[in-house]
Motif scaffolding. Structure first.
Motif, PDB file in Angstrom:
ATOM      1  N   ARG A 110      -0.324  -5.859  -4.436  1.00 42.90           N
ATOM      2  CA  ARG A 110      -0.249  -4.649  -4.063  1.00 42.90           C
ATOM      3  C   ARG A 110      -0.386  -3.895  -5.087  1.00 42.90           C
ATOM      4  O   ARG A 110      -0.272  -4.102  -6.212  1.00 42.90           O
ATOM      5  CB  ARG A 110       0.423  -4.124  -2.711  1.00 42.90           C
ATOM      6  CG  ARG A 110       2.013  -4.223  -3.245  1.00 42.90           C
ATOM      7  CD  ARG A 110       2.910  -4.074  -2.100  1.00 42.90           C
ATOM      8  NE  ARG A 110       4.179  -4.557  -2.141  1.00 42.90           N
ATOM      9  CZ  ARG A 110       5.167  -3.385  -2.287  1.00 42.90           C
ATOM     10  NH1 ARG A 110       4.424  -2.121  -2.384  1.00 42.90           N
ATOM     11  NH2 ARG A 110       6.470  -3.674  -2.451  1.00 42.90           N
ATOM     12  N   LYS A 111      -0.401  -2.448  -4.765  1.00 44.34           N
ATOM     13  CA  LYS A 111      -0.365  -1.351  -6.148  1.00 44.34           C
ATOM     14  C   LYS A 111       0.908  -1.660  -6.901  1.00 44.34           C
ATOM     15  O   LYS A 111       2.071  -1.687  -6.399  1.00 44.34           O
ATOM     16  CB  LYS A 111      -0.329  -0.145  -5.456  1.00 44.34           C
ATOM     17  CG  LYS A 111      -0.473   1.299  -6.517  1.00 44.34           C
ATOM     18  CD  LYS A 111      -0.492   2.721  -5.768  1.00 44.34           C
ATOM     19  CE  LYS A 111      -0.591   3.534  -6.593  1.00 44.34           C
ATOM     20  NZ  LYS A 111      -0.683   4.799  -5.691  1.00 44.34           N
ATOM     21  N   SER A 125      -5.293  -4.647 -13.415  1.00 46.17           N
ATOM     22  CA  SER A 125      -4.176  -4.150 -13.002  1.00 46.17           C
ATOM     23  C   SER A 125      -4.625  -3.481 -11.573  1.00 46.17           C
ATOM     24  O   SER A 125      -5.735  -2.810 -11.510  1.00 46.17           O
ATOM     25  CB  SER A 125      -3.348  -2.947 -13.815  1.00 46.17           C
ATOM     26  OG  SER A 125      -3.092  -3.592 -14.910  1.00 46.17           O
ATOM     27  N   ILE A 126      -3.581  -3.651 -10.534  1.00 43.95           N
ATOM     28  CA  ILE A 126      -3.969  -2.986  -9.116  1.00 43.95           C
ATOM     29  C   ILE A 126      -3.415  -1.697  -9.287  1.00 43.95           C
ATOM     30  O   ILE A 126      -2.172  -1.173  -9.202  1.00 43.95           O
ATOM     31  CB  ILE A 126      -3.514  -3.722  -8.042  1.00 43.95           C
ATOM     32  CG1 ILE A 126      -3.702  -5.082  -8.171  1.00 43.95           C
ATOM     33  CG2 ILE A 126      -3.867  -3.207  -6.710  1.00 43.95           C
ATOM     34  CD1 ILE A 126      -3.234  -6.076  -6.940  1.00 43.95           C
ATOM     35  N   ASP A 129      -4.318   1.266  -3.991  1.00 46.30           N
ATOM     36  CA  ASP A 129      -4.330   0.315  -3.039  1.00 46.30           C
ATOM     37  C   ASP A 129      -3.976   0.954  -1.635  1.00 46.30           C
ATOM     38  O   ASP A 129      -2.657   1.399  -1.794  1.00 46.30           O
ATOM     39  CB  ASP A 129      -3.519  -0.918  -3.415  1.00 46.30           C
ATOM     40  CG  ASP A 129      -3.533  -1.912  -2.388  1.00 46.30           C
ATOM     41  OD1 ASP A 129      -4.587  -1.986  -1.342  1.00 46.30           O
ATOM     42  OD2 ASP A 129      -2.791  -3.025  -2.467  1.00 46.30           O
ATOM     43  N   HIS A 134      -3.484  -8.201   1.012  1.00 46.15           N
ATOM     44  CA  HIS A 134      -4.543  -9.296   0.333  1.00 46.15           C
ATOM     45  C   HIS A 134      -3.836 -10.703   0.121  1.00 46.15           C
ATOM     46  O   HIS A 134      -2.822 -10.940   0.082  1.00 46.15           O
ATOM     47  CB  HIS A 134      -4.581  -8.694  -1.126  1.00 46.15           C
ATOM     48  CG  HIS A 134      -4.917  -7.134  -1.181  1.00 46.15           C
ATOM     49  ND1 HIS A 134      -5.998  -6.681  -0.561  1.00 46.15           N
ATOM     50  CD2 HIS A 134      -4.207  -6.050  -1.803  1.00 46.15           C
ATOM     51  CE1 HIS A 134      -5.880  -5.144  -0.637  1.00 46.15           C
ATOM     52  NE2 HIS A 134      -4.840  -4.956  -1.329  1.00 46.15           N
ATOM     53  N   LEU A 182      -9.431  -9.657  -1.175  1.00 43.34           N
ATOM     54  CA  LEU A 182      -8.738  -8.228  -0.706  1.00 43.34           C
ATOM     55  C   LEU A 182      -9.115  -8.166   0.911  1.00 43.34           C
ATOM     56  O   LEU A 182      -9.931  -8.871   1.265  1.00 43.34           O
ATOM     57  CB  LEU A 182      -9.580  -7.196  -1.348  1.00 43.34           C
ATOM     58  CG  LEU A 182      -9.516  -7.271  -3.000  1.00 43.34           C
ATOM     59  CD1 LEU A 182     -10.350  -6.093  -3.805  1.00 43.34           C
ATOM     60  CD2 LEU A 182      -8.064  -7.258  -3.502  1.00 43.34           C
ATOM     61  N   VAL A 207      -9.342  -0.474  -2.795  1.00 48.92           N
ATOM     62  CA  VAL A 207      -8.337  -0.893  -4.101  1.00 48.92           C
ATOM     63  C   VAL A 207      -9.143  -0.706  -5.139  1.00 48.92           C
ATOM     64  O   VAL A 207     -10.271  -1.016  -5.477  1.00 48.92           O
ATOM     65  CB  VAL A 207      -8.431  -2.503  -3.933  1.00 48.92           C
ATOM     66  CG1 VAL A 207      -7.492  -3.081  -4.833  1.00 48.92           C
ATOM     67  CG2 VAL A 207      -7.440  -3.080  -2.577  1.00 48.92           C
ATOM     68  N   LEU A 209      -9.261  -1.796  -9.219  1.00 50.13           N
ATOM     69  CA  LEU A 209      -8.866  -2.752 -10.128  1.00 50.13           C
ATOM     70  C   LEU A 209      -9.132  -2.272 -11.600  1.00 50.13           C
ATOM     71  O   LEU A 209     -10.310  -2.321 -11.890  1.00 50.13           O
ATOM     72  CB  LEU A 209      -9.300  -4.247  -9.824  1.00 50.13           C
ATOM     73  CG  LEU A 209      -8.991  -4.598  -8.419  1.00 50.13           C
ATOM     74  CD1 LEU A 209      -9.930  -5.947  -8.269  1.00 50.13           C
ATOM     75  CD2 LEU A 209      -7.626  -5.112  -8.295  1.00 50.13           C
ATOM     76  N   CYS A 253       2.138  -0.532 -13.590  1.00 52.52           N
ATOM     77  CA  CYS A 253       1.519  -2.045 -13.836  1.00 52.52           C
ATOM     78  C   CYS A 253       1.919  -2.737 -14.764  1.00 52.52           C
ATOM     79  O   CYS A 253       2.230  -3.903 -15.129  1.00 52.52           O
ATOM     80  CB  CYS A 253       0.175  -1.941 -13.738  1.00 52.52           C
ATOM     81  SG  CYS A 253      -0.651  -1.342 -12.150  1.00 52.52           S
TER      82      CYS A 253
END
Length: 274
Positions: A110-111, A125-126, A129, A134, A182, A207, A209, A253
């Motif tokens: 997740r984030k 890197s997320i 979100d 996911h 996702l 999301v 990325l 991240c």
């Protein structure tokens, strides 16, 4: 007590001990941020390089430069959008789901989490979100899963879409590995079984990325094999490639865990050499 109970207890104890050691050393994982609001993180239209509507059942391929981000916008509430990634400069380096889980001690992507390659570097890197639901364990649909679920092996599947997508880059089935999917709220039960949590993903979820190296990307818009639908009718999703804001020094991240810090150190060494 089952034969696996002592092993589970040992894993839990070791995880707790490892956390205690990291905390004592000042390296304990940071608390991750809350989910992004569905009406949050607007994209400046001037930052958009590419926008694509991906119909249900189809696939997309593209290149994303380091510093750009890919927003996957689930406008329809589709139950699963699968992705795979290769280093654009060296396609022998690719997304590794096992290392992504192992290095971060969790399958909860997740984030604030990152996606690792099979060479210990961070690929993405997320950074935004909205749902945190996911899957990087079960994988996408196949002709076999479509036959079992819908009674028709000829329907579009993630497996076939990914092979076709790889071919656009001159790659093949052997260049693929387990995927990231996702909008797939798969729960991993204590009994080792997987369950799909229906109702978690909503229309409007997205999301972002952020690419941490130049990437080749494949996306397949097919339902997750565990999703509860019984009619093959996947909705469309939006793919938006846009310029991402440069990461701050305290970017979550890059700093959430000691393992992420080492991954970005590996990136820095690699990027200096290329």
């Amino acid at each position: 007590m089952t034969s696996t109970d002592p092993l589970k207890a040992k894993i839990i104890a070791e995880r707790s001990a490892q956390y205690a050691r990291l905390k004592a050393a000042g390296d304990a994982p940071k608390t991750l941020p809350p989910a992004t609001a569905r009406d949050g993180a607007p994209i400046d239209p001037a930052a958009v390089r590419e926008r694509e509507t991906l119909p249900g059942g189809w696939y997309w391929t593209g290149r994303i430069a380091r510093g750009e981000a890919l927003r996957v916008l689930n406008a329809s509430g589709a139950s699963g959008v699968s992705l795979f990634f290769w280093n654009a400069a060296d396609t022998s380096e690719r997304y590794n789901s096992a290392d992504t889980i192992k290095v971060q001690w969790t399958s909860d992507l997740r984030k604030g989490r990152v996606l690792f390659s099979d060479m210990g570097r961070v690929m993405l890197s997320i950074v935004e979100d909205t749902c945190g639901a996911h899957d990087t364990v079960v994988g996408g649909s196949t002709p076999g899963s479509n036959l079992a679920k819908y009674g028709d092996a000829a329907l579009r599947s993630t497996r076939e879409n990914m092979v076709l997508a790889a071919s656009k880059f001159g790659l093949g089935a052997r260049d693929l590995a387990p995927l990231l999917t996702l909008f797939a709220p798969v729960r991993h039960g204590a009994d080792g079984r997987f369950a799909f949590r229906d109702g978690v993903v909503q229309p409007g979820d997205f999301v972002d990325l952020r690419a941490e190296m130049d990437l080749l990307v494949a996306v397949s818009n097919c339902p997750h094999p565990l999703a509860p639908d019984r009619v093959f009718d996947p909705g469309e999703v939006e793919l938006i490639v846009h310029r991402s804001a440069p990461p701050e020094a305290d970017d979550i991240c890059r700093t959430a865990t000691a393992e992420a810090v080492r991954g970005f150190e590996n990136n820095a060494r690699y990027l200096r050499a290329v």
